[in-house]
Design a protein around this motif. Sequence first.
Motif, PDB file in Angstrom:
ATOM      1  N   ASP A   1     -20.295  29.808 -32.265  1.00 23.05           N
ATOM      2  CA  ASP A   1     -19.856  31.189 -32.067  1.00 23.05           C
ATOM      3  C   ASP A   1     -20.714  32.199 -32.802  1.00 23.05           C
ATOM      4  O   ASP A   1     -20.563  33.405 -32.588  1.00 23.05           O
ATOM      5  CB  ASP A   1     -18.397  31.349 -32.537  1.00 23.05           C
TER       6      ASP A   1
ATOM      7  N   PRO B   1     -17.976  38.543 -25.377  1.00 21.10           N
ATOM      8  CA  PRO B   1     -18.876  39.707 -25.350  1.00 21.10           C
ATOM      9  C   PRO B   1     -18.312  40.892 -24.583  1.00 21.10           C
ATOM     10  O   PRO B   1     -18.577  42.045 -24.940  1.00 21.10           O
ATOM     11  CB  PRO B   1     -20.138  39.148 -24.670  1.00 21.10           C
TER      12      PRO B   1
ATOM     13  N   ASN C   1     -27.437  35.043 -32.535  1.00 21.76           N
ATOM     14  CA  ASN C   1     -27.867  36.067 -31.577  1.00 21.76           C
ATOM     15  C   ASN C   1     -28.433  35.413 -30.321  1.00 21.76           C
ATOM     16  O   ASN C   1     -28.593  34.189 -30.250  1.00 21.76           O
ATOM     17  CB  ASN C   1     -28.921  36.984 -32.219  1.00 21.76           C
ATOM     18  N   THR C   2     -28.706  36.247 -29.361  1.00 26.24           N
ATOM     19  CA  THR C   2     -29.159  35.746 -28.060  1.00 26.24           C
ATOM     20  C   THR C   2     -30.600  36.128 -27.760  1.00 26.24           C
ATOM     21  O   THR C   2     -31.005  36.151 -26.603  1.00 26.24           O
ATOM     22  CB  THR C   2     -28.243  36.298 -26.955  1.00 26.24           C
ATOM     23  N   LEU C   3     -31.381  36.434 -28.799  1.00 25.12           N
ATOM     24  CA  LEU C   3     -32.786  36.755 -28.567  1.00 25.12           C
ATOM     25  C   LEU C   3     -33.564  35.531 -28.104  1.00 25.12           C
ATOM     26  O   LEU C   3     -34.514  35.632 -27.334  1.00 25.12           O
ATOM     27  CB  LEU C   3     -33.415  37.313 -29.850  1.00 25.12           C
TER      28      LEU C   3
ATOM     29  N   PRO D   1     -33.215  31.041 -27.045  1.00 25.77           N
ATOM     30  CA  PRO D   1     -32.318  30.139 -26.308  1.00 25.77           C
ATOM     31  C   PRO D   1     -31.108  29.733 -27.152  1.00 25.77           C
ATOM     32  O   PRO D   1     -31.175  29.649 -28.378  1.00 25.77           O
ATOM     33  CB  PRO D   1     -33.208  28.929 -26.007  1.00 25.77           C
ATOM     34  N   ASN D   2     -30.002  29.490 -26.481  1.00 26.06           N
ATOM     35  CA  ASN D   2     -28.796  29.002 -27.138  1.00 26.06           C
ATOM     36  C   ASN D   2     -29.013  27.542 -27.539  1.00 26.06           C
ATOM     37  O   ASN D   2     -29.344  26.700 -26.708  1.00 26.06           O
ATOM     38  CB  ASN D   2     -27.606  29.137 -26.196  1.00 26.06           C
TER      39      ASN D   2
ATOM     40  N   THR E   1     -26.669  25.547 -29.004  1.00 26.48           N
ATOM     41  CA  THR E   1     -25.415  24.843 -29.227  1.00 26.48           C
ATOM     42  C   THR E   1     -25.461  23.420 -28.688  1.00 26.48           C
ATOM     43  O   THR E   1     -24.951  22.493 -29.311  1.00 26.48           O
ATOM     44  CB  THR E   1     -24.253  25.613 -28.586  1.00 26.48           C
TER      45      THR E   1
ATOM     46  N   CYS F   1     -32.107  34.691 -34.237  1.00 29.62           N
ATOM     47  CA  CYS F   1     -32.541  34.740 -32.836  1.00 29.62           C
ATOM     48  C   CYS F   1     -31.729  33.814 -31.942  1.00 29.62           C
ATOM     49  O   CYS F   1     -31.558  34.103 -30.757  1.00 29.62           O
ATOM     50  CB  CYS F   1     -34.021  34.369 -32.724  1.00 29.62           C
ATOM     51  N   HIS F   2     -31.280  32.697 -32.492  1.00 28.16           N
ATOM     52  CA  HIS F   2     -30.588  31.691 -31.689  1.00 28.16           C
ATOM     53  C   HIS F   2     -29.094  31.690 -31.980  1.00 28.16           C
ATOM     54  O   HIS F   2     -28.656  32.069 -33.068  1.00 28.16           O
ATOM     55  CB  HIS F   2     -31.156  30.294 -31.967  1.00 28.16           C
ATOM     56  N   LYS F   3     -28.345  31.231 -31.016  1.00 28.04           N
ATOM     57  CA  LYS F   3     -26.903  31.104 -31.175  1.00 28.04           C
ATOM     58  C   LYS F   3     -26.530  29.638 -31.294  1.00 28.04           C
ATOM     59  O   LYS F   3     -26.998  28.803 -30.520  1.00 28.04           O
ATOM     60  CB  LYS F   3     -26.172  31.727 -29.983  1.00 28.04           C
TER      61      LYS F   3
END
Length: 240
Positions: free
Chosen positions: A178, A85, A181-183, A185-186, A188, A173-175
Amino acid sequence: MKAREKERELREYAILKDQGKPFFPYIVAQGGVTALIALVVIIVMAILFGAELGPKADPTTTTYTPRPEWYFFFLFELLRVVKPPALVFMATIGIPTIALVLLLLLPFYDRGPEVRPLRRPIAMTAAVATVAAMTYLTVLGALAGAPTEIDLKVAPRYEKGKEVMASSGCLGCHKVGDNGNTLGPNLTNVGDRLGMPAIARTLVNPTSPMPSYVKLRQSKPEQFDQLVKFVASLKTEKSK
């Protein structure tokens, strides 16, 4: 030998300059006529063949995949390659701006009289490397998957669940890995924190503004179960 060639080129340039015509109005008129012809051709083609229009934009959709025009594919792929980022600014603004400034300043720092490509190895190497890099990134950008595509390698039994998650717009909204988005919770490594029952309850009764997947469970329970199993499989390597 170089001095003689330079003198000959300057003499030829002076002769051509004396025989030439001023930039205004001759060259300006020539450019104007060319632009007018191109405009007429575009108008005629629009009248005869019509303009291609896509479906009406839906601002509420979460599955739409934006894609740039083909001539921006190299920048699109550059942004995908530069993943930290902190370096996104350099990929989107820094590198293109530096390249544009160098191009605009080219007449000021390249004052050599030599015009033959084979006798300008540094300039030709830089030009070929730039064109090759843009071409390579353009091809990658054209062949790249959607930004909402989940690029994690998973076991075959989780592939269908991964497809359900990707098509549901969760990465809006979610990541996951890789992408995304970060709107929200992640996700992964969400499987390290939540089990399948907790994930299923969250999907059915989520916290606003996350949409509920209760309709998916009712109409397509198999896909809902596949989604829950895939989300639960998102764990760190140590936990798997």
